[in-house]
Design a protein around this motif. Sequence first.
Motif, PDB file in Angstrom:
ATOM      1  N   GLU A 135       0.822  -1.210   0.000  1.00 41.07           N
ATOM      2  CA  GLU A 135       0.000   0.000   0.000  1.00 41.07           C
ATOM      3  C   GLU A 135       0.857   1.262   0.000  1.00 41.07           C
ATOM      4  OE1 GLU A 135      -2.046  -3.498   1.243  1.00 41.07           O
ATOM      5  OE2 GLU A 135      -0.260  -2.525   2.129  1.00 41.07           O
ATOM      6  N   TYR A 136       1.896   1.276   0.833  1.00 38.77           N
ATOM      7  CA  TYR A 136       2.771   2.452   0.922  1.00 38.77           C
ATOM      8  C   TYR A 136       3.509   2.670  -0.392  1.00 38.77           C
ATOM      9  CZ  TYR A 136       6.563   5.503   2.487  1.00 38.77           C
ATOM     10  OH  TYR A 136       7.447   6.544   2.615  1.00 38.77           O
ATOM     11  N   ILE A 137       4.044   1.599  -0.971  1.00 40.49           N
ATOM     12  CA  ILE A 137       4.792   1.730  -2.225  1.00 40.49           C
ATOM     13  C   ILE A 137       3.873   2.204  -3.346  1.00 40.49           C
ATOM     14  CG2 ILE A 137       6.074   0.453  -3.987  1.00 40.49           C
ATOM     15  CD1 ILE A 137       7.224  -1.277  -1.780  1.00 40.49           C
ATOM     16  N   THR A 138       2.676   1.659  -3.393  1.00 41.79           N
ATOM     17  CA  THR A 138       1.725   2.085  -4.433  1.00 41.79           C
ATOM     18  C   THR A 138       1.422   3.572  -4.313  1.00 41.79           C
ATOM     19  OG1 THR A 138       0.704  -0.112  -4.512  1.00 41.79           O
ATOM     20  CG2 THR A 138      -0.586   1.730  -5.363  1.00 41.79           C
ATOM     21  N   VAL A 164       5.059   0.568 -11.035  1.00 43.49           N
ATOM     22  CA  VAL A 164       5.114  -0.227  -9.811  1.00 43.49           C
ATOM     23  C   VAL A 164       3.707  -0.517  -9.302  1.00 43.49           C
ATOM     24  CG1 VAL A 164       5.902  -0.249  -7.424  1.00 43.49           C
ATOM     25  CG2 VAL A 164       7.382   0.686  -9.210  1.00 43.49           C
ATOM     26  N   GLY A 165       2.822   0.449  -9.440  1.00 44.57           N
ATOM     27  CA  GLY A 165       1.447   0.252  -8.989  1.00 44.57           C
ATOM     28  C   GLY A 165       0.751  -0.870  -9.731  1.00 44.57           C
ATOM     29  N   ASP A 166       0.926  -0.928 -11.046  1.00 46.10           N
ATOM     30  CA  ASP A 166       0.297  -2.003 -11.827  1.00 46.10           C
ATOM     31  C   ASP A 166       0.906  -3.358 -11.475  1.00 46.10           C
ATOM     32  OD1 ASP A 166      -1.397  -0.254 -13.095  1.00 46.10           O
ATOM     33  OD2 ASP A 166      -0.144  -0.044 -14.889  1.00 46.10           O
ATOM     34  N   PHE A 167       2.216  -3.392 -11.248  1.00 46.41           N
ATOM     35  CA  PHE A 167       2.867  -4.641 -10.865  1.00 46.41           C
ATOM     36  C   PHE A 167       2.305  -5.167  -9.546  1.00 46.41           C
ATOM     37  CE2 PHE A 167       6.214  -6.416  -8.098  1.00 46.41           C
ATOM     38  CZ  PHE A 167       6.465  -7.605  -8.758  1.00 46.41           C
ATOM     39  N   LEU A 168       2.143  -4.286  -8.574  1.00 41.14           N
ATOM     40  CA  LEU A 168       1.683  -4.716  -7.255  1.00 41.14           C
ATOM     41  C   LEU A 168       0.255  -5.244  -7.273  1.00 41.14           C
ATOM     42  CD1 LEU A 168       3.255  -1.926  -5.015  1.00 41.14           C
ATOM     43  CD2 LEU A 168       3.971  -4.314  -5.207  1.00 41.14           C
TER      44      LEU A 168
END
Length: 529
Positions: A135-138, A164-168
């Motif tokens: 959540e934090y990284i997104t 990065v958001g799509d990967f997560l």
Amino acid sequence: PGSVLSNNMFWQRAICFASLATVSLALYTDLPATHWPQFGKDVTLDVTGECSAARGCTDGKSEKILHQSDISEEMFQRGHLKPLGSHRPPDGEVEVLPYMIGPEDFYQHYVARHKPVIIKGVAKSWNASKLWTDEYITKNYGHFRLNMETRDDDKFNLPAAKTVGDFLKVYKTANLYLVDELPPPMRKEVTMPLCVRCDEIASRFFVSYFWMSNGGTSSQLHIDTDENILTVIHGRKDIILISPLYSGDVYADQARIVGVSPINATSVDLRHFPRVANVRYLTAHLDEGDMLYLPQMWWHYVYSSPGRQQALAMWWKSIPFQKTFAKERGEQGLSSRLKTPEERAQDPRNSSFARWLEQYSQWVLDIEDGIERPTCSNQVKLMSEYSFETDKPDWRKDLTGSGRSITDDPDEDLDKEALGMAGEGTRCYFDIHNEKSPCFQKFCGFGPMPGEEEEEEEEEEEEPEDEGDGSGPSSDFVQEVTCVRYMLDYCDRYEDRGCVIELPQMLNKKSEDEFLTIKKMPSKFPKDD
């Protein structure tokens, strides 16, 4: 620029994407406990005395295995078509330190000796360890577009880069593995490990890589020509480490890509690769927060346990210390030594990559008792305060610094000026007092021999420009392989620190065809008198 010996970013990426971050040929989601038999606590070993993988010792009970028929039935049954390391127990585990050590001790006792070590719990105090939830990284870094790999190691069908958001959103179920440089804003949440806060290390550039996956992946057996500290932020990893002294036994010279063993480490075929039975090795287990120093040129195989994985690697350059050879023929200041005919006859593998990895390791072992203790003046620094090489234009910084190392000779610049070489090309690590060394060869990117400057400048003016129509190899490639061919012959005749520094770097990740071309091409090295 101007020297074929410079380490370009292309090969840095090739090392990372083709080897260190390489995932297994098969996807492991539920591996049996027998996948890592060598990590069991029921193995009792006598690892006293001098026997260790670092010294490449053998048990002294049998001759060196060369053919499948030489392998004992017990060893064959234990190791054939089983994971790497099943053929015999390990010599032991990598040394574990329960505390962080200073850069002076780290350099003197581990880096300069090329001795692997684990430091426990390093990343547990990092902000990254506490903050880097999905959540934090997104929310904070989800917009960064980073490179991806597939779990089945399909290098011909690499997936497109993703944010990065799509990967997560998909990484727990998709055939994806994130591997790329750590975005600069994230470096502010990583504390630079104390053991590398040293001018003699920091003067060599750092490169960082960030891995994230859902685990159950493994690498190929490979080497890296950079020093490496690998830190597990979340997850667990098990690693097999093999000294460069066993490079011939992991079939380094039969590799399709130089520096990546052709052995399938998840299922070793001892019929096709019987010499693997000679290999002695160390094991390392990394829990969350642990950091492993992985010496350059060491073979390693990494398995990541199933579950969420985050790891960070920092690479830097390191070179072995200089030797002082006895004076020959009244010459002074030699840092190279002419090999005897008997020495050359004992090891005729002039074009062998395995040979140069073995000799690199032996060079380090020969000088380890005379290692100097470095002076490190800089201390508490964050990763964001250091310069990292990058091929992303909007991430670039002005990279400055002398580029000097504790292993550099402070008198070398004065010697070069006296020889008329000052300011020519880049630093040459070969013997600058030996006129046959690559330091004096123009096609190796260094300065001309004394007294030849004007003549060579005139020749350069007469040479036609390369039209660059793509119909043949580029002039840079021709110059590079010409230099490599020269180095092979020079290093076959002379023992010189430059050989163990440059040849592994120059040959690593060459294709099979390129390596064959280099070995067959004519050499500019002068014929023996």
